[in-house]
Every structure is written in C-alpha cells, then in structure tokens.
Design a protein around this motif. Structure first.
Motif, short mmCIF file in Angstrom:
data_model
loop_
_atom_site.label_atom_id
_atom_site.label_comp_id
_atom_site.label_asym_id
_atom_site.label_seq_id
_atom_site.Cartn_x
_atom_site.Cartn_y
_atom_site.Cartn_z
N HIS A 186 0.74 -1.25 -0.02
CA HIS A 186 -0.03 -0.12 -0.05
C HIS A 186 0.89 1.15 -0.02
CE1 HIS A 186 -4.01 1.42 1.51
NE2 HIS A 186 -3.46 2.34 0.72
N GLU A 194 -4.40 0.13 -3.57
CA GLU A 194 -5.52 0.55 -3.17
C GLU A 194 -6.39 1.43 -4.42
OE1 GLU A 194 -6.07 3.96 -0.70
OE2 GLU A 194 -7.56 3.00 0.84
N TYR A 240 -14.84 6.51 -1.12
CA TYR A 240 -14.49 7.75 -1.66
C TYR A 240 -15.51 8.00 -2.74
CZ TYR A 240 -10.04 8.02 0.38
OH TYR A 240 -9.16 8.04 1.44
N HIS A 283 -10.42 -0.30 0.21
CA HIS A 283 -10.78 0.64 1.16
C HIS A 283 -12.35 0.52 1.41
CE1 HIS A 283 -10.43 4.82 3.17
NE2 HIS A 283 -11.31 4.13 3.16
N VAL A 331 -7.92 -3.11 3.03
CA VAL A 331 -6.67 -2.29 3.81
C VAL A 331 -6.78 -1.52 4.71
CG1 VAL A 331 -6.06 -1.97 1.19
CG2 VAL A 331 -7.48 -0.26 2.22
N HIS A 332 -5.68 -0.87 5.41
CA HIS A 332 -5.62 -0.18 6.54
C HIS A 332 -6.94 -0.43 7.78
CE1 HIS A 332 -8.46 2.50 4.39
NE2 HIS A 332 -7.26 2.82 3.82
N ASP A 370 0.51 2.57 3.41
CA ASP A 370 -0.48 3.66 2.93
C ASP A 370 0.29 5.03 2.80
OD1 ASP A 370 -2.76 4.92 2.24
OD2 ASP A 370 -3.72 4.74 4.16
#
Ligand SMILES: [Zn+2]
Length: 459
Positions: free
Chosen positions: A71, A95, A176, A202, A234-235, A344
């Motif tokens: 990432h 991502e 997003y 995400h 992710v994250h 990230d």
C-alpha cells in the motif's frame, strides 16, 4: 588443467552477504549464513564461506527478504528513496491503483530505485471515466453523482484492460464514492473472481456508528462469498478504530469458512487522506469515532485545524492527518498474525505522513524491540512472505536458491523510525544495506547514487 579455474569462476558470485543472521520467515530459518547473489538472483545460501566480486560484511546484522509494501501511494523517485531507506524493495499502489495501467508501468521502466507495481484501480478508473478533477482521490464529478450504466460499463472495461496489461489485482475505495452502489461493487467482485485476482479494498464506511465499519466489512464478506473473489481489506485500524478486534474476528471466521480474506495495518495512531474527499462529508466526526477539528492536522503546515481553517482547506484540497486510532488498537492489530504491515504512505516534496518514511523501521524498533508486541520473525513474516503470497509471487519475499535478490540488511539493536508528523521527511535509522535485483541501493546506511535497478512487478 582447465577444469579447476572454470570451477572457481563458476563459484564466483556478483555479491556476497557474509556472516549475517539470515532470517527467512518462509522457512523459519534463523541462523548465520552466507548469501551468494548472481545475475539478480539468490544463487547460494550457505553455512560455508562464499567468494564474490564484492562482499558485504553482514556480521551482527539481520539479513531478511526485502520488505514488500502492498500500500504505497507514493510512486515517485522521492518516495522510492524513503522506501529504500526504510528497507522496502517493492512498493505497490494497490488501493487507488492505476488507469491506464500500461502507462503506469512504462513511465517507470529503468527509472526506479526499487520495484514498483499497481492494481487496475476502480478509484483511478472511475475518476477517468467520470471526469473527476481530483488528483490522487476524487473530489467532484465522481463524488456528487452516481455513475450512469454506460459509465459503469466503461469502468469495468478499463479494469479488465488493466488486468490484461499486467496489473496486480483490482484496487477499490468505496468510501470515496458515496454513490457507488452495492450492485456496482458486486460486479467488480464478479470480475475479480472471473479473472482469479484479488481486490484490495478501502471499505464503504469506518467507525462505530451504523452504517459503520461492521456493515462495511459485512458487504465485503458477502460479496466475496457470493462471487468467490479473493479480498484484501486495507488499513484495518483506521477503518475499525475501537471495533478493530471485532473486524479481525470476522475476518478470521470468514477464513475458517473458506473465504480468501486478508488484511493489513500501518503502525501509527493517525491516518491521512485528502480533506476535499467524501471522507469529510457531513458526520465525519462520528464516523471517525468521535474526533473533532483539533484531531485533524494539515500536512502542508503541521497546524491543527479549527472549524474556520477546516472549511478553507476543504475547498482548496490537500492532505490532512486524522488522529483517530488508539495506540492500543495499533498494538492489537500488530499482535494479530493475520495483519500484514503496509504503509499507505505518500510523500510530496517532504510533506506527508511519517508512515511514508518510517513504517517498517517503526514496527521493528518500537513494536518488536521496545514493546515486544510481536517477535522479529513474526514481524518480518508480515513484511515479506505474507505480502508475496498475497500477490502470488513465488520468487519474492523469501531467501532461497533462485529467489529474486531483493534483500534488506539491518541492525536489530538500532533500527528505528525518525519521521514524525511535524517532520515526516526523515529517513529511518539502522537499515544498513538494501539490495534490489542483486544491486545495492543502500550501502552502509546511505543511498547509492545513480542506480535504478527497480523493475515493474506484474501479474
Ligand atoms: Zn485508503
């Protein structure tokens, strides 16, 4: 007697790493060994001395497979320097991804310090198709309205073309695109399943307030079950906040039921994203677990925000650190064997989140050596063979005959991050030698000038 000299030259390696403590999480090897490198590959791992055209004395240092960052938004020479000094030999944009993918690869060929690669990105593709004016992340056209059926079709075509061009999977950032429908997301999972590739996602929502992160992970698990797609979340800590333990239980349960779901975290108590993105639409405080303006830090200046500066900078757009992740949640994630390390990170002219420069040294120094949250072997597993296996790359992330000669040599007693939120552009310490494709890019703790051995990693 011609035979003898021939044998000697056959055993001559381009580069030898002599007498280091070789740790290979793929085989659990942890022993003093000599490594011989020839033509970009590991050609010998031996308890006996080896002779090379050049030799690095690795006595007292750990020799590990080069770290693979799944990432890494930063895909510029500046970012690659910070990654190399943090021990990363392969930095991938998984991502956001790229669109068009071929251009991502060709523009970096023979120009990169370390290995690079990208997914075919739903974020990137939707921005192209819907003519969004955002740079890294969408900010207007792709946020304010839904995609038409024709646009959705075009996005799917672009994603498929990116996979044909060698992309490492499909990248997604549902949060997003608040108007990206569940049916559109499901279509992308179907594509991933048909193409037998992995989605790096995400999720739609974060935080405890419903619709929140539990619903968001349920969407991912349901779509993976319905389609058979493999998924990497992710994250996990910046999405889960105090629900992170619950999310990890859900992922573990889904895996036990046969789904292919993995995850990652960065070792910091703040995230970072674009202030102009949909993440900061009405209600962001609750979605981030009850934070406020003062928990936002404008990356360009380091200042904490107020309602007034929030409004001003949101119009302008730019990176903001979001101090929302409790320290015990960072430790909980790193202690969990499911969680890979990924940064990230992105650095722009010295500005950014310290994770772009320090994620790997921070795990090794702060969380392994100082806090004993996880063992050295385990930390290295999450940085090397686990991401390599997620990518399906048998030649990376391990120290074995024939593997790619991407290696990181560090001092376990000294390795530590130096980058901070106020001064992010500081190299990590204790990363002594970094080798990419058999060539030194960090030598005695310093970047080697004029070398660009990085290669595009493709599927
Ligand atoms: Zn993200």
């Amino acid at each position: 007697m011609a035979l003898f000299p021939t044998l000697v030259s056959a055993q001559q390696y381009d580069l030898v790493l002599a007498g280091g403590r070789v740790i290979d999480p793929a085989t659990n090897l942890d022993a003093v060994r000599n490594i011989g490198i020839r033509a970009g590959r590991i050609a010998a791992v031996s308890a006996s001395p080896l002779s090379g055209a050049s030799t690095v004395d690795a006595a007292g240092l750990v020799v590990a497979p080069g770290f693979i960052d799944l990432h890494s938004h930063g895909q510029t020479p500046e970012n690659y320097r910070f990654k190399a000094r943090d021990g990363v030999t392969t930095a991938l944009e998984m991502e956001r991804g790229a669109a068009p993918v071929a251009e991502f690869y060709t523009s970096r060929e023979h120009r990169a310090l370390i290995n690079y690669g990208a997914t075919s990105g739903d974020i990137a593709a939707r921005m192209v198709v819907m003519h969004d004016t955002g740079t890294l992340l969408p900010r207007d056209q792709a946020v304010k309205r839904a995609a038409t059926p024709a646009e959705h079709r075009q996005v799917l075509d672009l994603l498929a073309r990116g996979l044909d061009e060698g992309a490492l999977g499909i990248g997604m950032g549902i949060a997003y695109f608040p108007l990206e429908t569940r049916a559109e997301v499901l279509d992308i999972f179907k594509l991933a399943a048909e193409r037998k590739t992995v989605i790096y996602v995400h999720m739609r929502n974060g935080g405890p307030t419903e619709p929140g992160v539990v619903d968001a992970l349920q969407e991912i698990i349901a779509d993976a079950a319905a389609t058979g797609a493999s998924v990497h979340v992710v994250h996990i800590t910046s999405m889960g906040l105090r629900e992170t333990g619950l999310l990890l239980n859900m992922i573990e349960g889904a895996r036990k039921r046969g789904l292919d779901i993995t995850t990652e975290a960065y070792p910091y108590t703040a995230g970072m994203t674009d202030l102009s993105s949909a993440i900061f639409d009405e209600g962001w405080q609750q979605r981030q677990g009850g934070i406020s303006f003062g928990d936002l830090q404008w990356a360009a200046t380091g200042e904490r925000l107020t309602p007034e500066s929030f409004a001003r900078y949101r119009k302008q757009g730019g990176f903001v650190a979001v101090h929302s992740i409790p320290e015990e949640i960072v430790r909980l994630a790193l202690a969990n064997p499911l969680v890979m390390v990924a940064s990230d990170g992105i650095m722009e002219e010295g500005k950014g989140h310290p994770r772009a420069a320090g994620s790997y040294a921070r795990v090794l120094g702060r969380y392994v050596r100082e806090q004993h949250v996880l063992s050295l072997m385990e930390a290295l597993r999450r940085m090397t063979v686990m991401p390599a296996d997620r990518l399906g790359l048998r030649s990376k992330g391990r120290i074995a005959d024939g593997a790619d000669a991407d290696l990181t040599v560090f001092d376990p007693a000294r390795v530590i991050d130096r980058a901070t939120f106020e001064k992010p552009a500081q190299y990590s310490e204790g990363i002594e030698y970094v080798i990419v494709d058999g060539k030194l890019v960090v030598n005695r703790g310093e970047l080697v000038p004029g070398v660009l051995p990085g290669r595009g990693v493709r599927r």
